[in-house]
Design an enzyme around this catalytic site. Structure first.
Site, PDB file in Angstrom:
ATOM      1  N   HIS A  40       0.832  -1.211   0.000  1.00 40.14           N
ATOM      2  CA  HIS A  40       0.000   0.000   0.000  1.00 40.14           C
ATOM      3  C   HIS A  40       0.866   1.261   0.000  1.00 40.14           C
ATOM      4  CE1 HIS A  40      -3.184  -2.568   2.362  1.00 40.14           C
ATOM      5  NE2 HIS A  40      -3.134  -2.887   1.077  1.00 40.14           N
TER       6      HIS A  40
ATOM      7  N   HIS B 152      -7.039  -0.654   3.393  1.00 40.64           N
ATOM      8  CA  HIS B 152      -6.433  -1.185   2.185  1.00 40.64           C
ATOM      9  C   HIS B 152      -6.752  -0.221   1.047  1.00 40.64           C
ATOM     10  CE1 HIS B 152      -5.923  -5.536   3.732  1.00 40.64           C
ATOM     11  NE2 HIS B 152      -5.971  -4.679   4.750  1.00 40.64           N
TER      12      HIS B 152
END
Length: 616
Positions: A548, A591
């Site tokens: 990420h 996320h």
């Protein structure tokens, strides 16, 4: 299906898109038949590849189903195979950072979760000097991307806490999302254990308040059981448009520009294809969407970045922009793995190592059922106050604030980070923030434990709002050299304190029912790892990236080491725009798949609105 070199080299296009994390933008711009768009992708097409599409017609091939994760990692046919530099604060450990190298980028190899951030995470972007970048706008565009398919059986979904709030989903977008049809049986007692520990159910995992325990949708089409990713969502429905041209296996070397007294203006893009060097010309804009690990590299190779970095490799500085490659932030995790009691009769993905079970499950997969349709579903986000006492949190905030004030007086780069840090500390003090994550994986994430018919559950302990900041810079002037990726993991010891305590919390879940009656023993870190010092060593050894990465071309004021303005135009240029997770100025506690698509949708409308006017 993609174009040939003759359709791109030497030709003129209104917009040239570099790499395909932003197929979203290319497809949206191509909606206007008067607009021509070219996309250059460094990797192959990989269309109809069962390793990606997970077609139910490919059940006889190895590793083709959603139930098999991370098979692409370290495979150069799908992955850039990037690594960090030796990490100074981790005993010089080097960590792998997988990223998708193909049409569709990392959306082709991710773990499917569709999760939106907290509203205040997005509102923080606006507070940092970016008017209009707030939750209301973000939610509008995230819903524009999403094509949610509600569960066919409402009662079944309700019993599993699959929240279907019609106001938080988009239904007509190209990215199909749905709750997974198969959920590993271990997830239900694990979720109840989290609830018994005092973590509440989420009040709105897709509505701006994901704090708590949630079941989340996946980007797997419930009808076909195929992966939904940027290529299937945005490219394939538009592949026959004559104004959209996609060239794969085209490694971008640099953006070529001319410079006047005030601005740099992109005129073409140099790239390599089939062993030759080519150029494609641009009439309006170059839009860079190579992701947080690659976009800074392309900017620096193009003469845009910190002058001292560029000059060290003999690159002429067109725009001296010290923020390029800086402010890099990443979600990281460590893990606990428990072996399950045989008498619990709970099977995880480990059981697929048994040829008999594997064969039976492959048969089930033909009809869209069974373990090979397993998706990630359970997730828990919670604040530091869940794992620390109120006094401990207060002391940590006080210590961190003092450190930040001191650093800001002596280090110019830290001074530029002050506003970010101030917001981070305010989030912690609010007591309702997703600083931490627990993510259960139905099986052993370490292959060596998968043996003798044993079943395991891996509990990933995730750190979402790190105070450490890393950087990404070129190693040379050669575009084929991977960039230097230095996350500076645990440079700020605040991050290690959190992860140590979080790992302890995850270990203790084995002492709470109903998980207590299911767990046989802990196999990782194992009983020999007890003291904080031993846990720290284990974390440094086992540390993983959640893929990420954000912030390396931050949307911030230029004086705060920003790279792009609120219209995503690179400072000092007229027509170079960045539109990927590198523009995120302060990381989100979620996320990032939904965030990446929302940024792409917003960017497309910014381009259509003609916002490229240049900003110094």
């Amino acid at each position: 299906m993609a174009a040939s070199i003759n359709e791109v080299a030497g030709k003129h296009f209104d917009y040239v898109r570099l790499q395909t994390a932003g197929l979203t933008i290319a497809a949206r711009l191509a909606e206007d038949p008067r607009t021509t768009v070219a996309v250059l992708e460094a990797g192959p097409e990989n269309l109809d590849d069962p390793m990606i599409s997970m077609s139910i017609n490919s059940y006889h091939l190895d590793h083709t189903m959603p139930g098999q994760y991370a098979r692409h990692f370290r495979n150069p046919a799908y992955d850039w195979c990037l690594e960090t530099t030796p990490q100074e604060f981790c005993g010089d450990a080097v960590y792998g950072w997988p990223r998708g190298k193909m049409l569709g980028g990392s959306s082709a190899i991710n773990f499917f979760g569709w999760i939106k951030p907290q509203a205040k995470d997005i509102d923080a972007w606006e507070r940092l000097g970016n008017p209009g970048w707030n939750w209301a706008r973000f939610q509008e565009y995230a819903k524009k991307a999403e094509g949610f398919i509600p569960p066919a059986d409402a009662e079944w979904a309700k019993s599993r806490h699959m929240i279907h709030d019609p106001h938080v989903h988009g239904y007509d977008g190209p990215v199909k999302t749905a709750y997974p049809l198969t959920i590993c049986a271990t997830e239900f007692p694990f979720r109840q254990t989290l609830l018994n520990c005092g973590i509440p159910l989420s009040r709105g995992v897709l509505g701006g308040d994901p704090i708590g325990v949630s079941m989340v949708p996946n980007t797997i089409d419930p009808i076909t059981q195929k992966r939904v990713y940027a290529t299937t969502a945005y490219y394939l429905p538009n592949k026959d448009k004559k104004n959209l041209t996609v060239l794969c296996d085209a490694l971008v070397h640099r953006i070529l520009s001319r410079k006047d007294e005030r601005f740099v203006e992109a005129t073409s893009v140099e790239f390599e294809h089939g062993g030759g060097i080519h150029k494609v010309n641009v009439r309006k804009e170059v839009i860079l969407c190579a992701g947080a690990l690659k976009s800074p590299q392309i900017l620096e190779l193009s003469g845009i970045g910190n002058k001292s970095v560029l000059e060290s490799f003999g690159i002429e500085t067109l725009v001296d922009l010290p923020g390029v490659g800086e402010n890099m932030q990443e979600h990281s995790y460590s893990m606990v793995i428990h072996e399950l009691k045989p008498e619990s009769n709970l099977k995880t993905l480990d059981s697929l190592a048994d040829p008999t079970i594997d064969a039976a499950q492959r048969e089930l997969y033909k009809s869209g059922k069974g373990m090979y349709c397993t998706g990630f579903s359970n997730v828990a986000f919670f604040p530091l106050s869940t794992i620390f006492s109120a006094q401990e949190v207060e002391d940590m905030v006080t210590e961190q604030r003092s450190k930040i004030d001191s650093d800001g007086q002596t280090d110019e780069s830290r001074k530029a980070l002050y506003e970010q840090y101030k917001i981070q500390l305010q989030k912690i003090e609010s007591g309702w923030n997703g600083d931490c994550e627990i993510l259960p994986f139905p099986g052993s994430i370490v292959p060596s434990f998968i043996r003798d018919g044993k079943n395991h559950m891996s509990t990933l302990a995730g750190l979402h709002l790190p105070f450490s900041r890393g950087n990404i810079h070129i190693r040379s002037a050669d575009p084929k050299d991977d960039p230097s990726i230095n996350p500076r993991s645990f440079e700020n010891d605040f991050d290690m304190k959190v992860l140590v305590r979080l790992l302890k919390y995850c270990r203790n879940l084995a002492n709470v029912e109903p998980w207590k009656s299911i767990v046989a023993k802990e196999v990782l870190p194992g009983p020999q790892c007890q003291s904080d010092e031993e846990i720290e060593k284990f974390i440094k050894k086992s540390l993983g990236t959640m893929f990420h990465t954000a912030g390396s071309a931050s949307m911030l004021p230029r004086e705060s080491r920003g790279v792009v303005d609120p219209a995503l135009i690179v400072y000092g240029t007229r027509n170079i725009r960045v539109a990927d997770l590198s523009i995120v100025p302060l990381h989100v506690a979620a996320h990032t798949q939904a965030t990446a698509y929302a940024v792409g949708e917003i960017a497309a409308d910014l381009v259509k609105a003609g916002t490229a006017k240049g900003r110094l």
